[in-house]
Design an enzyme around this catalytic site. Structure first.
Site, PDB file in Angstrom:
ATOM      1  CB  ALA A  41      15.997  27.042  44.828  1.00 38.87           C
TER       2      ALA A  41
ATOM      3  CE  LYS B 112      18.615  40.621  42.891  1.00 42.22           C
ATOM      4  NZ  LYS B 112      18.888  40.304  44.301  1.00 42.22           N
TER       5      LYS B 112
ATOM      6  CB  ALA C 175      15.162  31.389  48.206  1.00 42.28           C
ATOM      7  CG  ASN C 176      16.712  37.446  47.375  1.00 43.25           C
ATOM      8  OD1 ASN C 176      16.770  37.880  48.520  1.00 43.25           O
ATOM      9  ND2 ASN C 176      17.783  37.347  46.605  1.00 43.25           N
TER      10      ASN C 176
ATOM     11  CG  ASP D 289      20.959  37.882  42.598  1.00 46.70           C
ATOM     12  OD1 ASP D 289      20.859  38.156  43.806  1.00 46.70           O
ATOM     13  OD2 ASP D 289      20.063  37.302  41.969  1.00 46.70           O
TER      14      ASP D 289
ATOM     15  NE  ARG E 216      17.920  36.406  40.735  1.00 46.30           N
ATOM     16  CZ  ARG E 216      17.195  35.840  41.708  1.00 46.30           C
ATOM     17  NH1 ARG E 216      16.103  35.175  41.416  1.00 46.30           N
ATOM     18  NH2 ARG E 216      17.557  35.970  42.972  1.00 46.30           N
TER      19      ARG E 216
HETATM   20  N1  PHE Z   1      22.896  39.476  45.474  1.00 44.38           N
HETATM   21  C1  PHE Z   1      22.928  39.591  46.874  1.00 44.38           C
HETATM   22  C2  PHE Z   1      21.631  40.208  47.379  1.00 44.38           C
HETATM   23  O1  PHE Z   1      20.695  40.310  46.631  1.00 44.38           O
HETATM   24  C3  PHE Z   1      24.171  40.252  47.396  1.00 44.38           C
HETATM   25  C4  PHE Z   1      24.621  41.615  46.987  1.00 44.38           C
HETATM   26  C5  PHE Z   1      23.950  42.496  46.183  1.00 44.38           C
HETATM   27  C6  PHE Z   1      25.797  42.031  47.473  1.00 44.38           C
HETATM   28  C7  PHE Z   1      24.448  43.760  45.895  1.00 44.38           C
HETATM   29  C8  PHE Z   1      26.301  43.274  47.198  1.00 44.38           C
HETATM   30  C9  PHE Z   1      25.620  44.160  46.411  1.00 44.38           C
HETATM   31  O2  PHE Z   1      21.491  40.527  48.524  1.00 44.38           O
END
Ligand code: PHE
Length: 351
Positions: free
Chosen positions: A234, A80, A256-257, A117, A44
């Protein structure tokens, strides 16, 4: 999802914080868990008031990835990377930051692999690959599975169909956030005859609403609009305790996470009779597709079928929860933790 790292307990296995030597920017790589396998999770690049906010985001998001992979049945853990960007970044600094992030990722020796991301995309993954092999979703021309967002969007649409009895036609949806995933979800829903309220902090996205014949609202108005389904697409934390009494929707399901400002909001939603589908299940299509294609050698069609299956997974979770008298959030958490705890037992040789 709130983060349970507090006091003397660090839940994360490893957190790397570094001032990027080329870019000077704060780089955070958080490895929450490798209990099920290598940690995966996107990179991100976003603006934060303070680098510690970027670190807090990395901690929360990496934890979400552990749960995402566990419920998806993947033998992967959660991680992440977050790069805190200044308000204005030129391309030179951005490239420097990508290379800095790539070196940080590489220094973990494969315990974590990244992907796209918020704020990064397919071409950026090629830049990451200049410095590390631990990267998913490079362009097809470089041997990768390409951008993950269309697949994340496909899993969301499959979920929305499953939760609205098989068809979204004539149902009313508010999609909040029209980035690469939210925009694709809105476009697919419009094509299937849904009635749409669209919203984004970026006024330029009004053009998409006009193109799809959808109504436009500012984010605060869209979140509380009278709709069948609210689709948060978002950034995280928008579902607060204070917002719950203001909501006018029957279902909340989106990609959205970390949608919940804290985990107790899941109970408040349940008490109000609003069905909240856990974000880390609804939004798992991107990672499911990338792993299926890049690691398991599945064809695009086979991977698409797996992504389509997310709809049935969410529906089954909702049914299980209803039968057990618990929230879907709790049902998903139990499912994830059963896998995680079993893996920890195997690793530690305990029974
Ligand atoms: N960013 C996305 C997620 O958080 C997708 C993703 C992440 C795809 C890592 C592949 C590897 O799910």
């Amino acid at each position: 999802m709130s983060c349970v790292d507090s006091g003397m307990t660090l839940e994360h296995e490893e957190v790397l914080v570094r001032r990027g030597p080329r870019s000077g920017l704060p780089i955070v790589v958080a490895v929450h868990s490798t209990a099920l396998g290598q940690a995966v999770g996107g990179l991100r690049m976003w603006h934060y008031p303070d680098w510690r906010d970027a670190q807090a985001d990395a901690l929360r998001l990496s934890r979400g990835m552990t749960y995402k992979c566990a419920v998806a049945g993947a033998d992967k853990g959660g991680g992440k990377t977050v790069v805190a960007l200044p308000e204005k970044t030129d391309n030179r600094v951005r490239r420097a930051a990508l290379l800095d992030a790539a070196d940080a990722i590489d220094s973990l020796g494969g315990r974590y692999a990244t992907g796209p991301d918020v704020g990064t995309g397919e071409p950026d993954m090629d830049v990451i690959a200049e410095r590390t092999a631990h990267v998913f979703c490079r362009p097809a021309s470089s041997g990768g599975s390409g951008d993950s967002s269309p697949h994340t969007a496909a899993g969301v649409v499959a979920t929305l169909r499953a939760l609205t009895g098989g068809s979204v036609k004539g149902r009313r949806f508010a999609v909040v956030g029209l980035g690469r995933v939210g925009g694709a979800v809105a476009t697919a829903l419009a094509a299937d005859g849904a009635d749409l309220v669209l919203s984004d902090v970026d006024q330029a996205k009004r053009a998409l609403a006009a193109e799809l014949g959808a109504a436009w609202k500012e984010p605060a108005g869209a979140l509380t609009a009278s709709v069948d389904v609210l689709v948060p697409a978002a950034l995280g934390g928008m579902l607060t305790g204070a917002l719950v009494p203001e909501l006018h929707c029957g279902i909340i399901a989106g990609p959205a996470n970390n949608q919940l400002a804290d985990e107790s909001v899941a109970d408040l939603l349940h008490e109000r009779g609003i069905l909240w589908a856990p974000d880390y299940v609804v939004g798992s299509g991107g990672v499911v597709n990338a792993l299926a294609v890049e690691l398991d050698g599945r064809s695009a069609a086979e991977a698409a079928e797996l992504v389509e299956g997310i709809g049935a997974t969410v529906a089954a979770l909702v049914d299980d929860a209803r039968r057990a008298g618990i929230t879907p959030a709790q049902a998903a958490r139990e499912r994830a933790e059963a896998r995680l705890n079993a893996a920890v037992r195997v690793h530690s040789g305990r029974d």
